[in-house]
Design a protein around this motif. Structure first.
Motif, mmCIF file in Angstrom:
data_model
loop_
_atom_site.group_PDB
_atom_site.id
_atom_site.type_symbol
_atom_site.label_atom_id
_atom_site.label_comp_id
_atom_site.label_asym_id
_atom_site.label_seq_id
_atom_site.Cartn_x
_atom_site.Cartn_y
_atom_site.Cartn_z
ATOM 1 N N UNK A 52 -6.197 -1.067 -0.795
ATOM 2 C CA UNK A 52 -5.366 -2.093 -1.310
ATOM 3 C C UNK A 52 -4.114 -1.975 -0.952
ATOM 4 N N UNK A 53 -3.377 -0.854 -0.698
ATOM 5 C CA UNK A 53 -2.203 -0.428 -0.373
ATOM 6 C C UNK A 53 -1.983 -1.045 1.094
ATOM 7 N N UNK A 54 -2.787 -0.779 2.022
ATOM 8 C CA UNK A 54 -2.695 -0.916 3.432
ATOM 9 C C UNK A 54 -2.689 -2.568 3.719
ATOM 10 N N UNK A 56 -2.083 -4.774 1.400
ATOM 11 C CA UNK A 56 -0.884 -5.297 0.749
ATOM 12 C C UNK A 56 0.243 -5.223 2.014
ATOM 13 N N UNK A 57 0.637 -4.106 2.565
ATOM 14 C CA UNK A 57 1.366 -3.707 3.644
ATOM 15 C C UNK A 57 1.293 -4.678 4.949
ATOM 16 N N UNK A 58 0.144 -4.979 5.141
ATOM 17 C CA UNK A 58 -0.275 -5.643 6.268
ATOM 18 C C UNK A 58 0.018 -7.318 6.068
ATOM 19 N N UNK A 59 -0.366 -7.543 4.831
ATOM 20 C CA UNK A 59 -0.071 -8.969 4.164
ATOM 21 C C UNK A 59 1.493 -9.077 4.328
ATOM 22 N N UNK A 60 2.300 -8.111 3.885
ATOM 23 C CA UNK A 60 3.794 -8.278 3.905
ATOM 24 C C UNK A 60 4.360 -8.572 5.208
ATOM 25 N N UNK A 61 3.669 -7.770 6.179
ATOM 26 C CA UNK A 61 4.284 -7.755 7.571
ATOM 27 C C UNK A 61 3.989 -9.300 8.155
ATOM 28 N N UNK A 62 2.961 -9.756 7.948
ATOM 29 C CA UNK A 62 2.555 -11.279 8.311
ATOM 30 C C UNK A 62 3.496 -12.265 7.443
ATOM 31 N N UNK A 122 1.020 0.808 10.488
ATOM 32 C CA UNK A 122 0.425 0.887 9.022
ATOM 33 C C UNK A 122 -0.965 1.389 9.317
ATOM 34 N N UNK A 123 -1.715 0.843 10.250
ATOM 35 C CA UNK A 123 -3.048 1.087 10.542
ATOM 36 C C UNK A 123 -3.317 2.666 10.717
ATOM 37 N N UNK A 124 -2.031 3.089 11.670
ATOM 38 C CA UNK A 124 -2.162 4.664 12.143
ATOM 39 C C UNK A 124 -1.733 5.352 10.829
ATOM 40 N N UNK A 125 -1.028 4.962 10.108
ATOM 41 C CA UNK A 125 -0.408 5.718 8.743
ATOM 42 C C UNK A 125 -1.992 5.861 7.534
ATOM 43 N N UNK A 126 -2.681 4.730 7.970
ATOM 44 C CA UNK A 126 -4.025 4.911 7.085
ATOM 45 C C UNK A 126 -5.468 5.565 7.685
ATOM 46 N N UNK A 127 -4.942 6.022 8.803
ATOM 47 C CA UNK A 127 -5.941 6.639 9.610
ATOM 48 C C UNK A 127 -7.154 5.632 10.092
ATOM 49 N N UNK A 128 -6.708 4.412 10.397
ATOM 50 C CA UNK A 128 -7.472 3.653 11.046
ATOM 51 C C UNK A 128 -7.554 3.252 12.548
ATOM 52 N N UNK A 129 -6.796 3.883 13.352
ATOM 53 C CA UNK A 129 -6.503 3.790 14.581
ATOM 54 C C UNK A 129 -7.264 4.850 15.527
#
Length: 129
Positions: A52-54, A56-62, A122-129
């Motif tokens: 949910x945090x990731x 929310x962060x991506x949504x804020x960037x968009x 954000x994706x890298x910080x949450x381990x998704x890259x």
């Protein structure tokens, strides 16, 4: 001369030299905007894994990207963009249909690139890259 000032002057000189000797890039006639898909594809493919945090962060960037793009446009372009978005188009494709001058185009390209980098971080910080 102060060493820091000397280093700063060298950097400024090199930046201007690079800008001066760089090849001239033509304005894209097909409006191939830099709304590149790889980051969006990563976000969509990891949608179920996003915390949910990731999310929310991506949504804020968009949202910030969209606000910044709207600030670049004049009133008639905003109305036209609003029409396209309300018609169901994504903002990325709607922007390509607008009549933009060179400065607007370059500014929007920079906004998009910055949002791509933020999303990637954000994706890298949450381990998704």
């Amino acid at each position: 001369m102060n060493r820091n000032l000397q280093n700063m002057l060298m950097v400024v000189f090199f930046v201007f030299a690079i800008a001066f000797f760089s090849p001239i890039i033509e304005f894209p006639s097909a409006k191939a905007i830099a709304f590149t898909q790889p980051i969006d594809n990563l976000v969509h493919s990891n949608q179920d894994r996003l915390t949910p945090l990731a999310h929310q962060e991506i949504q804020a960037v968009r949202q910030r990207r969209n606000r910044d793009i709207i600030e670049v446009l004049d009133q008639s372009q905003r109305a036209e963009l609003d029409y396209y978005v309300r018609s169901g188009e994504k903002i990325e494709s709607a922007v390509t249909k607008l009549s933009l001058d060179r400065d607007q185009w370059d500014t929007i390209q920079a906004i998009v690139e910055l949002s791509r980098l933020k999303t990637k971080a954000i994706l890298a910080r949450h381990g998704m890259l």
